[in-house]
Write an enzyme that holds these catalytic residues in place. Structure first.
Site, PDB file in Angstrom:
ATOM      1  N   HIS A 152       4.727  14.551  -1.938  1.00 21.02           N
ATOM      2  CA  HIS A 152       3.419  14.015  -2.337  1.00 21.02           C
ATOM      3  C   HIS A 152       3.354  12.493  -2.258  1.00 21.02           C
ATOM      4  O   HIS A 152       2.279  11.916  -2.335  1.00 21.02           O
ATOM      5  CB  HIS A 152       3.091  14.447  -3.774  1.00 21.02           C
ATOM      6  CG  HIS A 152       2.847  15.918  -3.891  1.00 21.02           C
ATOM      7  ND1 HIS A 152       1.604  16.445  -4.142  1.00 21.02           N
ATOM      8  CD2 HIS A 152       3.682  16.975  -3.766  1.00 21.02           C
ATOM      9  CE1 HIS A 152       1.684  17.772  -4.174  1.00 21.02           C
ATOM     10  NE2 HIS A 152       2.941  18.120  -3.957  1.00 21.02           N
ATOM     11  N   ASP A 183       0.680   4.069  -1.969  1.00 13.87           N
ATOM     12  CA  ASP A 183       0.357   5.375  -2.558  1.00 13.87           C
ATOM     13  C   ASP A 183       0.436   6.442  -1.476  1.00 13.87           C
ATOM     14  O   ASP A 183      -0.033   6.212  -0.349  1.00 13.87           O
ATOM     15  CB  ASP A 183      -1.076   5.329  -3.141  1.00 13.87           C
ATOM     16  CG  ASP A 183      -1.239   6.241  -4.345  1.00 13.87           C
ATOM     17  OD1 ASP A 183      -0.564   7.293  -4.383  1.00 13.87           O
ATOM     18  OD2 ASP A 183      -2.045   5.918  -5.233  1.00 13.87           O
TER      19      ASP A 183
END
Ligand code: ADP
Ligand code: G6P
Length: 467
Positions: free
Chosen positions: A167, A376
């Site tokens: 992720h 991110d």
């Protein structure tokens, strides 16, 4: 669907986190809360749709919790001792791998005892999955806390189909090579049949590393292992339950909540909003500094504009997170002491998590959304804003270092390290014509409603099950 926990299942998700977090207060009272972070937001709707079992840690150290049925699937809590929480979770996962994988924006810490604990806990997760999985089952391992599980699981149960999804970002080889256990982690992932990343760049970084392993060769999107298997390596950009968020945000209850919120904020003309876990990767220092300067310079008028920032407490015992919490409190205090009035603060800061409907109301009232991470993997907040905000006179300011920037190309893009550039872009996003903003919002809405979490899960599982 049965309400009792099944003995063996055909579909299993393994993640460090469960969707619910067990909290025990000082008096020993137990409650369950929604777990923090994007992994849970994304996977919950997948599990509600597919059923099966979710194996993960329940968030309370030194406690053994029985399996239970929840929202259409089984939950198998994996126990961790207080020492394992310290060494495997806070240590190796969140003070070694997390900063290393996020471009070393803070210095990763390397401790051999943490590595020992990481291996031990990964083995425990694999054993639990091996016990729960039916013959030939599909097992989907999630995220950096469990990199060794695919390899352990293949050794225990070669009959399983094993997928892994990361992720968070996967760093370039030059940074990754610092890790004393770099070979072991690559071998861990090569135990899977399919390894998924958020971006093509991350997949390419991993393939470059895999190629260095003795006996491993790579070709476009594949690693050929020593034991003669092909491991598919590809990007699968994750998403959200866009329709679910939209329906919630446009419900009467949330609309009423939004009206109340606007009033509580003093009915400002413009509401600027940010919401993140309190994490040093989210660019909070830079963001708050940029908006603070705009207020101080008079470019934003505190009589007209409010900046609302929520930051969910996260990993609070890890040193860098403690430093960040203190820094942000200080920064917010400094700004509010100089701009705004006692009755009306320019910057409304809350260090807490809010229920989903309150969050949806916040998205609904936010004229401008600031998503400015310094790095991110994806960033789901950006997609949630687009799904929730129905007014076209809206704007998303997005960091080019978020995975989401590859898809939400129409956002107002910023480099969060460039404070002046970010200030200029914020002002442009506030002053652009409604026509320009509407065009951007519609284009991003199409993207977010086309590529939903269901599309993501189906893409990944179709590829995995076709193996
Ligand atoms: P990460 O996974 O690194 O936390 P994402 O942006 O991908 O970052 O996901 C964060 C998730 O957590 C989103 O679903 C967001 O709505 C939720 N979230 C973040 N902060 C809060 C908060 N203060 N209250 C409620 N939910 C929050
Ligand atoms: C990110 C990670 C997840 C993690 C979440 C919350 O989304 O990718 O794996 O669960 O942050 O962090 P926490 O440490 O509280 O689980």
């Amino acid at each position: 669907m049965s309400e009792t926990v099944q003995d063996k299942v055909d579909f299993l998700v393994i993640a460090n986190r469960l969707p619910v977090d067990r909290k025990v207060d000082d008096d020993g009272n137990v409650s369950w809360q929604s777990s923090p972070g994007g992994l849970v937001t994304a996977l919950e709707p997948v599990m509600q749709r597919k059923g099966g079992a979710w194996i993960g840690w329940h968030g309370a150290p030194d406690e053994v919790v029985d399996p239970f049925h929840h929202d259409g699937y089984d939950i198998h809590p994996v126990p961790l001792s207080a020492q394992e929480v310290e060494e495997y979770y806070e240590g190796f996962s969140n003070a070694t791998l997390w900063p290393l994988y996020h471009d070393c924006v803070v210095e990763p810490v390397f401790h051999r005892e943490w590595w020992d604990a990481y291996q031990k806990v990964n083995k425990r997760f694999a054993e639990q999955a091996a016990e729960q999985a039916a013959e030939g089952a599909t097992v989907w391992v999630q995220d950096y806390q469990l990199t060794l599980v695919p390899m352990y699981l293949r050794q225990m149960r070669p009959d399983l189909r094993i997928g892994f999804f990361l992720h968070i970002p996967f760093p370039p080889i030059e940074l990754y090579s610092r890790l004393p256990w770099r070979e072991e982690l690559v071998e861990g992932l090569l135990g899977a049949d399919l390894v998924g990343f958020q971006t093509p760049g991350a997949a390419a970084n991993f393939l470059r590393l895999a190629k260095r392993r003795p006996g491993v060769t790579t070709s476009r999107g594949k690693a050929h292992t020593r034991d003669g298997r092909d491991v598919i390596v590809r990007d699968f950009p994750i998403s959200i339950d866009s329709r679910g968020f939209h329906e919630l945000a446009t419900s009467e209850k949330v609309q009423a909540e939004a009206d109340k919120l606007r009033e509580d904020l003093g009915n400002p003309e413009t509401i600027i909003f940010g919401v993140d876990r309190l994490d040093y990767t989210k660019g909070l220092r830079q963001r708050i500094r940029a908006v603070g300067e705009l207020f101080k310079e008079g470019k934003l008028d505190p009589d007209e504009v409010v900046f609302l920032q929520l930051a969910t407490p996260s990993r609070e015992r890890v040193e860098e997170y403690k430093i960040l919490r203190d820094d942000i409190n200080l920064l917010v205090g400094q700004i509010n002491s100089k701009v705004g009035t006692i009755a009306r603060r320019a910057l409304v800061y809350r260090n807490k998590s809010v229920p989903r409907d309150v969050l949806a109301a916040m998205y609904q009232v936010a004229d401008l959304m600031l998503v400015t991470p310094v790095r991110d993997g994806m960033n789901l907040v950006a997609k949630e804003y687009i799904a929730c905000r129905s007014n076209d006179d809206s704007a998303l300011v997005l960091s080019e270092f978020a995975g989401a920037a590859r898809e939400l190309k129409q956002a107002y893009m910023v480099n969060p390290y460039d404070i002046d550039g970010m200030k200029a872009t914020i002002m442009q996003a506030l002053t652009d014509s409604p026509k320009v903003k509407a065009r951007k919002m519609r284009s991003m809405r199409r993207q977010v409603f086309d590529k939903t979490i269901d599309v993501w899960a189906d893409d990944f599982l179709t590829e995995l099950e076709g193996r």
